[in-house]
Design an enzyme around this catalytic site. Structure first.
Site, PDB file in Angstrom:
ATOM      1  N   GLU A 119     -78.371  64.359 -42.593  1.00  0.00           N
ATOM      2  CA  GLU A 119     -79.218  64.903 -41.535  1.00  0.00           C
ATOM      3  C   GLU A 119     -78.878  64.248 -40.189  1.00  0.00           C
ATOM      4  O   GLU A 119     -78.190  63.222 -40.154  1.00  0.00           O
ATOM      5  CB  GLU A 119     -80.687  64.634 -41.882  1.00  0.00           C
ATOM      6  CG  GLU A 119     -81.160  65.275 -43.187  1.00  0.00           C
ATOM      7  CD  GLU A 119     -81.404  66.777 -43.073  1.00  0.00           C
ATOM      8  OE1 GLU A 119     -80.823  67.442 -42.186  1.00  0.00           O
ATOM      9  OE2 GLU A 119     -82.188  67.297 -43.881  1.00  0.00           O
ATOM     10  N   HIS A 162     -76.598  69.614 -39.958  1.00  0.00           N
ATOM     11  CA  HIS A 162     -76.321  68.740 -41.103  1.00  0.00           C
ATOM     12  C   HIS A 162     -75.159  69.283 -41.925  1.00  0.00           C
ATOM     13  O   HIS A 162     -74.918  70.492 -41.971  1.00  0.00           O
ATOM     14  CB  HIS A 162     -77.578  68.490 -41.957  1.00  0.00           C
ATOM     15  CG  HIS A 162     -78.038  69.615 -42.821  1.00  0.00           C
ATOM     16  ND1 HIS A 162     -79.348  69.751 -43.230  1.00  0.00           N
ATOM     17  CD2 HIS A 162     -77.380  70.663 -43.378  1.00  0.00           C
ATOM     18  CE1 HIS A 162     -79.460  70.822 -44.000  1.00  0.00           C
ATOM     19  NE2 HIS A 162     -78.280  71.393 -44.098  1.00  0.00           N
ATOM     20  N   ASP A 186     -74.163  67.860 -53.149  1.00  0.00           N
ATOM     21  CA  ASP A 186     -75.488  67.246 -53.109  1.00  0.00           C
ATOM     22  C   ASP A 186     -76.399  67.822 -54.189  1.00  0.00           C
ATOM     23  O   ASP A 186     -76.077  68.821 -54.826  1.00  0.00           O
ATOM     24  CB  ASP A 186     -76.129  67.433 -51.717  1.00  0.00           C
ATOM     25  CG  ASP A 186     -75.884  68.830 -51.135  1.00  0.00           C
ATOM     26  OD1 ASP A 186     -75.558  69.752 -51.916  1.00  0.00           O
ATOM     27  OD2 ASP A 186     -76.021  69.000 -49.916  1.00  0.00           O
TER      28      ASP A 186
END
Ligand code: F6R
Length: 244
Positions: free
Chosen positions: A142, A137, A67
């Site tokens: 999330e 998460h 990410d």
């Protein structure tokens, strides 16, 4: 699921590094997807040490990362791109052309995410390293994220903003969005190694080990992966040990 409970953070890092070193030695052109955050650095240090001692080489490996904040410049000290270079990539002989990141500066984030999915399909991930948020998460998926989600732009939860703003000098400058690999993207990896340290992670680990598949706890999506190794310290294991 294989759960390995280590005494403390140091031993957790050693165990995780030991597994990775074996895998890299077995397959020098392995594809690894790395995670950032405060949990994996102990393992990264051990990998750098193994490289310095000439036990492993990284010249053939391909990396992905889970990410990246959106928007953030690659050179920003808080970008995950900067983090990975500083902690690992600049200290080993991985080739620049083999390093893949989600671009936190991309103008067209949809295209960026689609391209990342394509890249992963072309170079399937052998080993996925994961940390876990206090709220369960994985990457920036999330609570409430769909288990069939793909790489996409997401809004960070208040808990994540609170947990991660400690890394930003000016807390308010922390991006509130991120590009993240989806849960289904993560689960395509052949092997997943999830790391968790400290009491704050005990509830999430309890849901993973003892709970059901539940979109409120994104990490539970991993329960039915056929090659999941969970490496945790005693504090992160405290609830599963209590309620065994
Ligand atoms: C990082 C990431 C996050 C972290 C998680 C745990 O790339 O995807 O999901 O793994 O927030 O962070 P730490 O290790 O700081 O507790």
């Amino acid at each position: 699921m294989l759960v390995k409970i280590q005494k403390n953070y140091k031993e957790l890092s050693e165990k995780a590094a030991e597994i990775l070193i074996k895998e890299i030695s077995k397959n020098p052109s392995i594809v690894i997807c790395f995670a950032t955050g405060s949990t994996p650095p102990g393992m990264y240090k051990k990998l750098v040490l193994a490289y310095k001692k000439k036990k492993i080489r990284f010249s053939g490996i391909t990396s992905f990362n889970l990410d990246e904040y959106y928007k953030i410049k690659r050179k920003d000290k808080n970008s995950y791109c900067y983090y990975m270079h500083k902690i690992l990539f600049d200290k080993i002989n991985i080739k620049n052309k083999n390093i893949n990141f989600l671009n936190g500066e991309a103008k067209n984030y949809k295209k960026e995410c689609e391209n990342y999915e394509k890249k992963i399909n072309d170079k399937p991930i052998d080993i996925q390293i994961l940390g876990v948020g206090v709220n369960g998460h994985i990457a920036f998926n999330e609570p409430g994220s769909k288990f069939n989600s793909k790489t996409r732009l997401v809004r960070l939860s208040q808990e994540t903003i609170k947990a991660n703003s400690r890394f930003f000098k000016n807390k308010k400058s922390m991006p509130k969005k991120a590009l993240t690999m989806g849960i289904s993207t993560i689960k395509k990896a052949k092997k997943i190694i999830l790391l968790a340290s400290g009491e704050k992670k005990a509830e999430a680990i309890f849901h993973l080990v003892k709970g059901n598949l539940d979109e409120k706890w994104p990490l539970t999506s991993l329960k039915n992966h056929n090659n999941l190794v969970v490496i945790i310290d005693k504090k992160a294991a405290s609830l599963i040990l209590k309620k065994l």
